[in-house]
Design an enzyme around this catalytic site. Structure first.
Site, mmCIF file in Angstrom:
data_model
loop_
_atom_site.group_PDB
_atom_site.id
_atom_site.type_symbol
_atom_site.label_atom_id
_atom_site.label_comp_id
_atom_site.label_asym_id
_atom_site.label_seq_id
_atom_site.Cartn_x
_atom_site.Cartn_y
_atom_site.Cartn_z
ATOM 1 C CB ILE A 13 -1.007 -0.010 1.185
ATOM 2 C CG1 ILE A 13 -2.004 1.147 1.109
ATOM 3 C CG2 ILE A 13 -0.310 0.039 2.530
ATOM 4 C CD1 ILE A 13 -3.080 0.941 0.111
ATOM 5 C CB SER A 35 11.723 -0.170 5.765
ATOM 6 O OG SER A 35 11.721 -1.515 5.311
ATOM 7 N NE ARG A 36 13.079 -4.810 12.643
ATOM 8 C CZ ARG A 36 13.665 -4.320 13.755
ATOM 9 N NH1 ARG A 36 14.953 -4.465 13.944
ATOM 10 N NH2 ARG A 36 12.963 -3.692 14.671
ATOM 11 C CE LYS A 89 -8.930 -0.088 4.525
ATOM 12 N NZ LYS A 89 -9.598 -1.306 4.339
#
Lengths: 307, 307
Positions: A13, A35-36, A89
């Site tokens: 997304i 972000s890992r 959401k």
């Protein structure tokens, strides 16, 4: 001058919607991501939320595009660090968690935005304006799509808390609660659970409307062929139909509004307005209706589902 | 001088609890009841809420002791007529309905009291005070009773929306949310549905606690022999145990508080304080946790249940 924003979570997304929307917005500069596992070309990447918060006091706003379960702890850390926060959401995996975030944002005096992207579909404002002075006779949501096409192999979506068909269904509910001038509440519901799954694959929900209108929703993830995201509204002064998730609007059968899919660009414009004004927008009504449907719904077992 | 009150709904809970509590309260005079089928000696009886509201502008406050489903429409009529309203638990059959009532009461400037009778158990204030400055290690609710004994033949309680074992379980949750200084939210839940029923007969719920404490609840309606309504709380400074639904309190194994069951008399005293002060008390957190448990809970089918 553009405000700095960081994006936490670089999944599908984020790549499909959030990153292009931020890059296209004059109000925002994508200053970092968390972000890992994944780096983003030309943008500073931090492995954890803690690392970002420590290193970048210059970034006032965080957009959390990760799944709802890990999102809660990240949101708490960001709010505690005095940053504005936007939540994909649903805003959290439980209503009580949403309310905790809301209280924390108020305490810290920062903005919190529970985003419902479908409310930013092209025709939603026009539909709301058209309905404002009408008397409702009936409203019917038909949100029927093929789960194999939109969520291929995503087993988590059928696990407890995965919401099942309410994952897309809540988008329809977010439009309904935005355009209807009158409050409604779930009266009864039927939830269809595949025998081998822990979340419903289809559901029907009937709502109580104070004026006695017939308000219903059908959600079905077993729709093959043409997909359907429609809200039909009958009033004493004509018929409104939103199709294609709110991007087309018909009145008495005539197309009156039709626009591009610009949900995420509009959503980031709204975020900018909120942050500039120092305000929050934490309307939980879509999630309230969904949890009510789970609590009130009768359960029917249907044939096992396999991706 | 005593304030006039009317009681709507003359079922078992009204006769067992509400009527004796009102008769015993110096703050209240039971001026009327609403019941289609039953009259009460020495008290004016009206067949409908409309008849009562039309005939008795002198009655400022209505207590609604009827089941949650029909209660919503009655509450709307009473609030629209400018009367203060007390709601038995749960305040409505859905969370969205509760929120509608809350907005209406605010609009009309009248008092609305979502009563949670278990919060008025004798030791709840002492437990709350004891916990206020402690650091929580764990909390365990064990609410195990025999549904055949407490709800003989009440099939509706196993129907959709009947809540099942959460009907008593919400009492425990109402105490927990009253005594715990920290917010919690449902993390995961398992709901046991009898194969022939639409509401759970047992459930376990795990809560997220910001300080990392282990917070859990076990609800079971299949308890034969001794009944159990216990909340055990471990802190870094000792152990608190509430038994008998909150009427006995132990600290480190020693009984420190023990009182009569005066839940409803205390509840009507609280209603009088609210009405006098022109305030509302609409804490929905117990219901929020229950609907969250339904939405997040995994479902397990267990053997059929017959009364």
């Amino acid at each position: 001058m553009a405000e700095k924003i960081a994006l936490v979570g670089i999944g599908k997304i984020a790549r499909d919607q959030h990153i292009p929307a931020i890059h296209g917005a004059k109000e925002w500069e994508l200053a970092a991501v968390v972000s890992r596992s994944t780096a983003l070309d030309g943008v500073d990447t931090y492995p954890t939320i803690e690392a970002l918060l420590a290193a970048r006091p210059d970034i006032s706003t965080l957009s959390l595009a990760m799944p709802p379960r890990p999102r809660f702890d990240v949101a708490v850390k960001a709010l505690n660090a005095g940053r504005h926060v936007m939540l994909e959401k649903p805003p959290a995996h439980s209503l009580a968690a949403c309310l905790q975030l809301q209280r924390l944002a108020t305490e810290k005096g920062v903005g919190l935005f529970a985003s419902w992207h479908s409310r930013f579909a092209w025709c939603v404002p026009a539909a709301r304006a058209w309905l404002e002075d009408k008397t409702l006779v009936s409203l019917r949501i038909a949100w029927n799509e093929d789960v194999r096409r939109w969520h291929p192999g995503q087993h988590w979506i059928f696990e407890p808390g995965g919401m099942g068909v309410f994952d897309p269904g809540i988008n329809a509910v977010s439009i309904m609660t935005e355009i209807l001038p009158d409050p409604v509440h779930v009266k009864e519901a039927t939830l269809l659970f595949p025998k081998n799954r822990q979340a419903p694959i289809a559901a029907t929900v009937a709502f109580h409307h104070g004026g006695g209108a017939d308000v219903r929703a059908d959600f079905d993830w077993r729709q093959e062929g043409p997909q359907q995201w429609t809200i039909d509204v009958e009033t004493t002064d004509g018929h409104l139909c939103l199709t294609d998730g709110g991007s087309k609007m018909y009145v008495d059968g005539t197309l009156v509004d039709d626009g591009l899919n610009e949900e995420y660009p509009r959503l980031y414009r709204r975020l900018s307005e909120l942050v500039t004004a120092g305000r929050s927008d934490m309307d939980l009504s879509p999630l309230v209706h969904v949890v009510d449907a789970f609590a009130l719904g009768g359960r029917v077992l249907v044939e096992p589902f396999h991706f």
